[in-house]
Design an enzyme around this catalytic site. Structure first.
Site, PDB file in Angstrom:
ATOM      1  N   GLU A   1       0.821  -1.252   0.016  1.00 24.21           N
ATOM      2  CA  GLU A   1       0.060  -0.106   0.113  1.00 24.21           C
ATOM      3  C   GLU A   1       0.741   1.379  -0.086  1.00 24.21           C
ATOM      4  O   GLU A   1       2.069   1.180   0.510  1.00 24.21           O
ATOM      5  CB  GLU A   1      -0.972   0.031   1.295  1.00 24.21           C
ATOM      6  CG  GLU A   1      -1.771  -1.222   1.411  1.00 24.21           C
ATOM      7  CD  GLU A   1      -2.401  -1.151   2.476  1.00 24.21           C
ATOM      8  OE1 GLU A   1      -3.451  -1.858   2.774  1.00 24.21           O
ATOM      9  OE2 GLU A   1      -2.284   0.045   3.593  1.00 24.21           O
TER      10      GLU A   1
ATOM     11  N   CYS B   1       6.063  -7.286   7.298  1.00 24.62           N
ATOM     12  CA  CYS B   1       7.059  -6.588   8.508  1.00 24.62           C
ATOM     13  C   CYS B   1       7.208  -7.776   9.456  1.00 24.62           C
ATOM     14  O   CYS B   1       6.375  -8.414   9.942  1.00 24.62           O
ATOM     15  CB  CYS B   1       6.654  -5.369   9.109  1.00 24.62           C
ATOM     16  SG  CYS B   1       7.582  -4.352  10.082  1.00 24.62           S
TER      17      CYS B   1
ATOM     18  N   CYS C   1       4.700  -5.372  15.827  1.00 25.91           N
ATOM     19  CA  CYS C   1       3.744  -4.373  16.686  1.00 25.91           C
ATOM     20  C   CYS C   1       2.692  -4.748  17.060  1.00 25.91           C
ATOM     21  O   CYS C   1       1.844  -5.070  16.065  1.00 25.91           O
ATOM     22  CB  CYS C   1       4.053  -2.876  16.494  1.00 25.91           C
ATOM     23  SG  CYS C   1       5.728  -2.220  15.995  1.00 25.91           S
TER      24      CYS C   1
ATOM     25  N   GLY D   1       6.502  -2.043   6.708  1.00 26.96           N
ATOM     26  CA  GLY D   1       7.751  -2.470   6.740  1.00 26.96           C
ATOM     27  C   GLY D   1       8.658  -1.582   7.710  1.00 26.96           C
ATOM     28  O   GLY D   1       8.205  -0.507   8.009  1.00 26.96           O
ATOM     29  N   GLU D   2       9.873  -2.006   8.025  1.00 26.43           N
ATOM     30  CA  GLU D   2      10.697  -1.152   8.771  1.00 26.43           C
ATOM     31  C   GLU D   2      11.751  -0.789   8.072  1.00 26.43           C
ATOM     32  O   GLU D   2      12.570  -1.774   7.618  1.00 26.43           O
ATOM     33  CB  GLU D   2      11.033  -2.295   9.935  1.00 26.43           C
ATOM     34  CG  GLU D   2      12.414  -1.612  10.701  1.00 26.43           C
ATOM     35  CD  GLU D   2      12.020  -0.221  11.283  1.00 26.43           C
ATOM     36  OE1 GLU D   2      11.115   0.260  11.679  1.00 26.43           O
ATOM     37  OE2 GLU D   2      13.039   0.541  11.208  1.00 26.43           O
TER      38      GLU D   2
ATOM     39  N   SER E   1      10.597   6.668   9.169  1.00 26.44           N
ATOM     40  CA  SER E   1      10.202   6.280  10.390  1.00 26.44           C
ATOM     41  C   SER E   1      10.688   5.023  10.889  1.00 26.44           C
ATOM     42  O   SER E   1      10.705   3.923   9.956  1.00 26.44           O
ATOM     43  CB  SER E   1       8.743   6.292  10.315  1.00 26.44           C
ATOM     44  OG  SER E   1       8.324   5.979  11.703  1.00 26.44           O
TER      45      SER E   1
ATOM     46  N   SER F   1       9.450   5.683  16.231  1.00 30.72           N
ATOM     47  CA  SER F   1       8.328   5.156  17.076  1.00 30.72           C
ATOM     48  C   SER F   1       8.396   4.872  18.491  1.00 30.72           C
ATOM     49  O   SER F   1       9.256   3.870  18.811  1.00 30.72           O
ATOM     50  CB  SER F   1       7.672   4.027  16.240  1.00 30.72           C
ATOM     51  OG  SER F   1       7.239   4.347  15.095  1.00 30.72           O
TER      52      SER F   1
ATOM     53  N   HIS G   1       6.008   5.502  21.747  1.00 29.21           N
ATOM     54  CA  HIS G   1       4.658   5.039  22.112  1.00 29.21           C
ATOM     55  C   HIS G   1       4.598   4.597  23.361  1.00 29.21           C
ATOM     56  O   HIS G   1       3.524   4.458  24.149  1.00 29.21           O
ATOM     57  CB  HIS G   1       4.601   3.743  21.583  1.00 29.21           C
ATOM     58  CG  HIS G   1       4.186   3.912  19.887  1.00 29.21           C
ATOM     59  ND1 HIS G   1       3.849   4.904  19.345  1.00 29.21           N
ATOM     60  CD2 HIS G   1       4.574   3.084  18.695  1.00 29.21           C
ATOM     61  CE1 HIS G   1       3.729   4.842  17.843  1.00 29.21           C
ATOM     62  NE2 HIS G   1       4.215   3.614  17.637  1.00 29.21           N
TER      63      HIS G   1
ATOM     64  N   ASN H   1      -5.234   4.376  15.733  1.00 25.97           N
ATOM     65  CA  ASN H   1      -6.270   3.768  14.697  1.00 25.97           C
ATOM     66  C   ASN H   1      -6.540   2.471  15.070  1.00 25.97           C
ATOM     67  O   ASN H   1      -5.711   1.584  14.964  1.00 25.97           O
ATOM     68  CB  ASN H   1      -5.595   4.139  13.557  1.00 25.97           C
ATOM     69  CG  ASN H   1      -6.610   4.194  12.286  1.00 25.97           C
ATOM     70  OD1 ASN H   1      -7.536   3.539  12.329  1.00 25.97           O
ATOM     71  ND2 ASN H   1      -6.210   4.809  11.332  1.00 25.97           N
TER      72      ASN H   1
ATOM     73  N   CYS I   1      -2.287   1.610   8.532  1.00 25.79           N
ATOM     74  CA  CYS I   1      -1.436   0.531   8.116  1.00 25.79           C
ATOM     75  C   CYS I   1      -1.972  -0.611   7.845  1.00 25.79           C
ATOM     76  O   CYS I   1      -2.321  -1.367   8.626  1.00 25.79           O
ATOM     77  CB  CYS I   1      -0.084   0.319   8.974  1.00 25.79           C
ATOM     78  SG  CYS I   1       0.471   1.994   9.574  1.00 25.79           S
TER      79      CYS I   1
HETATM   80  N1  SAH Z   1       8.245   0.518  10.791  1.00 23.15           N
HETATM   81  C1  SAH Z   1       8.469   1.683  11.012  1.00 23.15           C
HETATM   82  C2  SAH Z   1       7.469   2.579  10.087  1.00 23.15           C
HETATM   83  C3  SAH Z   1       6.152   2.178   9.688  1.00 23.15           C
HETATM   84  S1  SAH Z   1       4.893   2.637  10.656  1.00 23.15           S
HETATM   85  C4  SAH Z   1       7.988   2.517  12.415  1.00 23.15           C
HETATM   86  O1  SAH Z   1       7.798   1.514  13.313  1.00 23.15           O
HETATM   87  O2  SAH Z   1       8.167   3.518  12.752  1.00 23.15           O
HETATM   88  C5  SAH Z   1       4.760   4.073  10.766  1.00 23.15           C
HETATM   89  C6  SAH Z   1       4.136   4.811  11.940  1.00 23.15           C
HETATM   90  O3  SAH Z   1       2.619   4.347  12.346  1.00 23.15           O
HETATM   91  C7  SAH Z   1       4.887   4.212  13.087  1.00 23.15           C
HETATM   92  O4  SAH Z   1       4.931   5.148  14.255  1.00 23.15           O
HETATM   93  C8  SAH Z   1       3.911   3.163  13.879  1.00 23.15           C
HETATM   94  O5  SAH Z   1       4.052   2.802  15.030  1.00 23.15           O
HETATM   95  C9  SAH Z   1       2.483   3.786  13.626  1.00 23.15           C
HETATM   96  N2  SAH Z   1       1.125   2.887  13.545  1.00 23.15           N
HETATM   97  C10 SAH Z   1       1.105   1.841  13.179  1.00 23.15           C
HETATM   98  N3  SAH Z   1      -0.016   1.192  13.472  1.00 23.15           N
HETATM   99  C11 SAH Z   1      -0.610   2.180  13.938  1.00 23.15           C
HETATM  100  C12 SAH Z   1      -2.030   2.260  14.220  1.00 23.15           C
HETATM  101  N4  SAH Z   1      -2.942   1.337  14.384  1.00 23.15           N
HETATM  102  N5  SAH Z   1      -2.640   3.506  14.774  1.00 23.15           N
HETATM  103  C13 SAH Z   1      -1.503   4.643  15.001  1.00 23.15           C
HETATM  104  N6  SAH Z   1      -0.442   4.386  14.411  1.00 23.15           N
HETATM  105  C14 SAH Z   1       0.095   3.492  14.014  1.00 23.15           C
END
Ligand code: SAH
Length: 345
Positions: free
Chosen positions: A89, A109, A113, A161-162, A191, A214, A216, A290, A332
């Site tokens: 996507e 990925c 998470c 992806g990371e 990111s 990220s 959190h 989300n 995502c």
């Molecule tokens: N792997 C990388 C980049 C991809 S995700 C990373 O971890 O940063 C991009 C951002 O969206 C990251 O901060 C991730 O933690 C966040 N993210 C993923 N799923 C999410 C969700 N359901 N709600 C809010 N943020 C989310």
């Protein structure tokens, strides 16, 4: 699988095509075509015989749009098919200052998470640089039709992806973006969930993209509960790597913080987060979670504003990220999930 022409930069493309009898100017013409998403039959100023020989060994296009969803706010979510049938996507967002494209860097990925839909099935494979570039090329072709004159001006590596788990291809992609699409590093954000070794490597390799981390949660024990990568990468080491990146690149660090009810928005969280964000230029991007079906809950407006206020009171630079594309499965991995569920994939 044939070799993909968008994987090459201008100089290496010229070297690659020289044995086929293509002169340098010819390679430059082809470089221009592939950066506009043009396939061999439409490369009108390239001799037919050469096009035929190229097509035997190479593909010119690395990604194709197979589905698009347009949000009321103008955000467009693309579903791309890669040459091996993999689905990824990308999201095109319209801001006051122009268009930003969010690209995927891997199919799936392996970071796992808990709140993220992209990693639910693990890692399938890395994207090549030319495939990532293909996402941007597709978005520009789309804009050519829908908003003539407009182009992708900023790129964020925040799709599935990371990026730092695919270091070589991602850094090659950053260089291709600048050379082939005119998007400089000031217009690129990467990111990561905090792979410290590769954050330092990015700094040592002289990159100056905006680094987003990220976070959190400011507490290791809580963070690992939603981010398994936290077992290998402790917050103190991530902060040290972030400071190192700032010192080398001069770029302010962005921390991403998905707000989750009953998990990371208490006064204690704000205080600990403020402690981490001290003594170096950084900004906290608060994202209302989300919800993607995990047990983790998002926040309402009042909770989000409350947490922002606490941070502001502690002197932390923070903003709540405006959520775009809420009506089109913006989070995502959600569009792909829906597509494969509906198509038996
Ligand atoms: N792997 C990388 C980049 C991809 S995700 C990373 O971890 O940063 C991009 C951002 O969206 C990251 O901060 C991730 O933690 C966040 N993210 C993923 N799923 C999410 C969700 N359901 N709600 C809010 N943020 C989310």
């Amino acid at each position: 699988m044939k070799k993909l022409l968008t994987d090459y930069d201008k100089a290496s493309l010229a070297a690659e095509l020289a044995p086929l009898g293509a002169e340098r100017y010819r390679a430059e013409q082809i470089y221009g075509w592939i950066n506009r998403g043009t396939d061999f039959p439409e490369m009108s100023n390239v001799p037919k015989t050469l096009r035929g020989r190229l097509a035997e060994e190479y593909d010119a296009v690395g990604a194709a749009i197979i589905k698009e969803a347009v949000s009321r706010d103008g955000t467009v979510k693309f579903l791309f098919r890669l040459r091996d049938g993999s689905l990824i996507e990308g999201v095109l967002m319209k801001y006051k200052y122009g268009y930003t494209m969010c690209v995927s860097t891997q199919v799936g990925c392996r970071m796992g998470c808990a709140f993220c839909a992209s990693g639910k099935d693990g890692l399938f494979r890395n994207l090549t640089a030319g495939e990532m570039l293909g996402e941007v090329i597709c978005a520009n072709s789309y804009l050519e039709k829908k908003d003539p004159g407009a182009r992708v001006g900023n790129v964020v590596l925040m799709g599935s992806g990371e990026p730092l788990d695919n270091y070589e291809n991602v850094t090659a992609f950053i260089r291709l973006l600048t050379e082939g699409q005119g998007v400089g590093q000031r217009g690129i954000s990467l990111s990561t969930c905090g792979l410290t070794g590769n954050i330092r490597r990015l700094a040592d390799d002289g990159f100056s993209v905006t680094l987003c981390i990220s976070l959190h949660s400011p507490f290791d024990d809580k963070r690992v509960r939603v981010m398994p990568s936290g077992r290998s990468y402790k917050i103190s080491d991530i902060i040290a790597a972030a400071k190192y990146y700032f010192e080398k690149s001069g770029r302010r660090i962005i921390f991403e913080y998905a707000m989750m009810r009953g998990f990371n928005i208490s006064a204690a969280d704000a205080k600990a987060l403020a402690g981490l964000a001290k003594n170096f230029p950084c900004h906290v991007n608060l994202i209302p979670l989300n919800e993607t079906g995990s047990a983790l809950a998002g926040v309402n407006r009042r909770e989000a504003d409350g947490f922002l206020k606490m941070l502001a009171g502690l002197g932390v630079s923070a903003t709540i990220r405006r959520s775009l594309g809420e009506d089109i499965e913006g989070a995502c991995g959600q569009l792909k999930r829906k597509y494969t569920e509906n198509n038996g994939g």
